[in-house]
Write a protein that holds these residues in place. Structure first.
Motif, PDB file in Angstrom:
ATOM      1  N   MET A   1      -2.840  -1.022   6.835  1.00  0.00           N
ATOM      2  CA  MET A   1      -1.648  -0.346   7.358  1.00  0.00           C
ATOM      3  C   MET A   1      -1.481   1.026   6.712  1.00  0.00           C
ATOM      4  O   MET A   1      -1.127   2.004   7.375  1.00  0.00           O
ATOM      5  CB  MET A   1      -0.408  -1.211   7.109  1.00  0.00           C
ATOM      6  CG  MET A   1      -0.362  -2.489   7.934  1.00  0.00           C
ATOM      7  SD  MET A   1       1.246  -3.325   7.845  1.00  0.00           S
ATOM      8  CE  MET A   1       1.308  -3.770   6.113  1.00  0.00           C
ATOM      9  N   ARG A   2      -1.744   1.100   5.402  1.00  0.00           N
ATOM     10  CA  ARG A   2      -1.635   2.375   4.689  1.00  0.00           C
ATOM     11  C   ARG A   2      -2.655   3.382   5.216  1.00  0.00           C
ATOM     12  O   ARG A   2      -2.341   4.570   5.408  1.00  0.00           O
ATOM     13  CB  ARG A   2      -1.861   2.125   3.194  1.00  0.00           C
ATOM     14  CG  ARG A   2      -1.922   3.362   2.326  1.00  0.00           C
ATOM     15  CD  ARG A   2      -2.030   2.944   0.864  1.00  0.00           C
ATOM     16  NE  ARG A   2      -2.307   4.064  -0.009  1.00  0.00           N
ATOM     17  CZ  ARG A   2      -3.518   4.455  -0.363  1.00  0.00           C
ATOM     18  NH1 ARG A   2      -4.577   3.808   0.099  1.00  0.00           N
ATOM     19  NH2 ARG A   2      -3.694   5.476  -1.169  1.00  0.00           N
TER      20      ARG A   2
ATOM     21  N   ASN B   1      -2.220  -6.592   6.468  1.00  0.00           N
ATOM     22  CA  ASN B   1      -2.885  -6.161   5.242  1.00  0.00           C
ATOM     23  C   ASN B   1      -2.402  -4.755   4.886  1.00  0.00           C
ATOM     24  O   ASN B   1      -2.564  -3.810   5.659  1.00  0.00           O
ATOM     25  CB  ASN B   1      -4.403  -6.175   5.436  1.00  0.00           C
ATOM     26  CG  ASN B   1      -5.161  -5.908   4.146  1.00  0.00           C
ATOM     27  OD1 ASN B   1      -4.962  -4.891   3.491  1.00  0.00           O
ATOM     28  ND2 ASN B   1      -6.046  -6.821   3.788  1.00  0.00           N
ATOM     29  N   TYR B   2      -1.818  -4.629   3.693  1.00  0.00           N
ATOM     30  CA  TYR B   2      -1.217  -3.352   3.301  1.00  0.00           C
ATOM     31  C   TYR B   2      -2.249  -2.229   3.261  1.00  0.00           C
ATOM     32  O   TYR B   2      -1.955  -1.086   3.627  1.00  0.00           O
ATOM     33  CB  TYR B   2      -0.555  -3.491   1.931  1.00  0.00           C
ATOM     34  CG  TYR B   2      -0.035  -2.177   1.385  1.00  0.00           C
ATOM     35  CD1 TYR B   2       1.137  -1.606   1.893  1.00  0.00           C
ATOM     36  CD2 TYR B   2      -0.721  -1.501   0.387  1.00  0.00           C
ATOM     37  CE1 TYR B   2       1.607  -0.402   1.411  1.00  0.00           C
ATOM     38  CE2 TYR B   2      -0.257  -0.292  -0.101  1.00  0.00           C
ATOM     39  CZ  TYR B   2       0.907   0.250   0.410  1.00  0.00           C
ATOM     40  OH  TYR B   2       1.357   1.444  -0.066  1.00  0.00           O
TER      41      TYR B   2
ATOM     42  N   ASP C   1      -7.193  -3.575  11.072  1.00  0.00           N
ATOM     43  CA  ASP C   1      -5.799  -4.027  11.136  1.00  0.00           C
ATOM     44  C   ASP C   1      -5.615  -5.122  12.178  1.00  0.00           C
ATOM     45  O   ASP C   1      -4.816  -6.039  11.994  1.00  0.00           O
ATOM     46  CB  ASP C   1      -4.900  -2.831  11.443  1.00  0.00           C
ATOM     47  CG  ASP C   1      -3.428  -3.206  11.448  1.00  0.00           C
ATOM     48  OD1 ASP C   1      -2.926  -3.626  10.387  1.00  0.00           O
ATOM     49  OD2 ASP C   1      -2.786  -3.082  12.505  1.00  0.00           O
TER      50      ASP C   1
END
Length: 397
Positions: free
Chosen positions: A292-293, A288-289, A282
């Motif tokens: 983060m997820r 960046n999804y 990250d």
């Protein structure tokens, strides 16, 4: 084994074929259909020691039939998870354990205070307190072929206090001993089920591919690592992803390699290490999804705060320490000690759900506590530069 130059030649040749095919598609106006983002699901079944079937043997207990009650709760909980098949006999693995039930200790006392009546005379009144304390502990072990492959112990501490104008009034507000024991068994059962049958969502992480739209810049070691991963040759996958970390020019490729190695650590049950790798990814590719997820899932699972055994069992602390700061962060723990104990606790205005010891940045928060048959209570709190423990007691309607 292919070297990097050979892989680059193959990718260049495939690129030319792809461009030609796309040109033909444009001429025929016939190439339709959605494009799927490549991803690999790391499911619980991929873990070498996760069993297909489980035999739950009766928990031994030091009091009455509480061992049988805990056994039934654990069986039902694992069966409801639907990731392990619970059998009566002949399971691939055997779950056994012990349960220790303590005494419900009580204590009462009254404190005097003075007030003035309407005539200005001082009148002595009392606030009486009634307190119950209780501790229970469960230890489990998971065996395969006569060898213990996982195990842990969990402790549930109960400590609540009620007050009233008289000792009798305070005592009538208290929860019954049987309810305390039942709630404790449910808590211990949930912890054991979570340890033995990890939820599949926790294990689902699609792999990262690096620079998505500039695929000609993508480091070849990233793709090789994914190919080896799909073939379940994880050592080779990690080798090539480490190459990408050292050799890649694009930070997105380095981030993808860190993240993918973190997925491998999830395989191995090294959750704290996985969290650090997700965090590094990250930092290298912020926004960046996928990363983060992964960080959100890891934080919700407590991978950044707790030590977890190979099967996902957490060494739990029943009462988070007060006045202790998280190492290397600017967040502090918030714990709400609500009475009745089964009350629903929410922190209004934020997305994360409340859990004991939730990590929050300094600031103002609003706590809502509700319970059927009691008046709702909303209390504002401020987290400054230390962990915060808040006591909230609801009044009966």
């Amino acid at each position: 084994m292919l070297d990097n130059k050979t892989v680059l030649k193959q990718q260049t040749r495939r690129l030319a074929q792809w461009v030609g095919a796309m040109g033909m598609c444009g001429w025929l106006v016939a190439c339709t259909g959605p494009t799927a983002r490549p991803g690999v699901e790391v499911k619980a079944q991929d873990i070498d020691f996760l069993p297909d079937s489980l035999e739950v043997q009766p928990f031994s207990a030091n009091q009455r039939n509480y061992g049988a009650k805990l056994t039934a709760l654990v069986k039902t909980g694992i069966a409801n998870e639907k990731y392990l098949k619970v059998v009566e006999h002949g399971g691939q693995t055997i779950l056994s354990g012990t349960l220790t039930i303590g005494r419900v200790n009580t204590n009462s006392h009254c404190k005097p205070y003075e007030i003035e009546d309407k005539d200005g005379k001082k009148v002595t009144k009392y606030t009486c307190y009634y307190r119950k304390q209780f501790t229970s502990q469960a230890t489990y072990s998971l065996s395969k072929g006569g060898k213990v492959i996982a195990g842990n112990n969990f402790t549930d501490n109960y400590d609540s206090e009620w007050h009233g104008e008289t000792a009798a009034e305070a005592r009538t507000k208290a929860i019954s001993d049987e309810n305390i024991l039942t709630n404790s068994l449910n808590t211990l059962a949930r912890q054991i089920v979570s340890a033995v049958s990890p939820h599949q969502e926790t294990w689902s992480f699609p792999l990262a591919t690096g620079v998505a739209w500039q695929f000609w810049k993508r480091h070849p070691s990233l793709k090789l690592g994914i190919q080896y991963y799909k073939s379940r040759r994880y050592d080779q996958a990690e080798k090539y992803w480490n190459q990408a970390i050292k050799q890649a020019v694009e930070p997105q490729d380095k981030a993808a390699a860190h993240y993918n190695i973190g997925v491998l650590r999830v395989h191995e049950g090294k959750y704290a290490n996985a969290f650090r790798l997700f965090k590094k990814a990250d930092e290298l590719d912020p926004g960046n999804y996928l990363y983060m997820r992964a960080l959100t899932k890891a934080e919700e699972a407590g991978w950044n705060q707790k030590i977890i055994t190979a099967m996902g069992a957490r060494k739990s602390s029943t009462r988070p320490p007060v006045q202790r700061r998280h190492a290397g962060t600017q967040k502090y723990r918030l714990t709400v000690n609500a009475t009745p104990r089964e009350s629903k606790i929410r922190i209004l205005g934020i997305k994360p759900k409340y859990r004991p010891g939730i990590a929050l940045k300094p600031g103002k928060f609003t706590i809502e506590v509700t319970h059927p048959g009691y008046h709702k209570k909303i209390k504002p709190v401020i987290i400054k530069n230390a962990d915060l423990l808040v006591d909230i007691e609801l009044r009966r309607k």
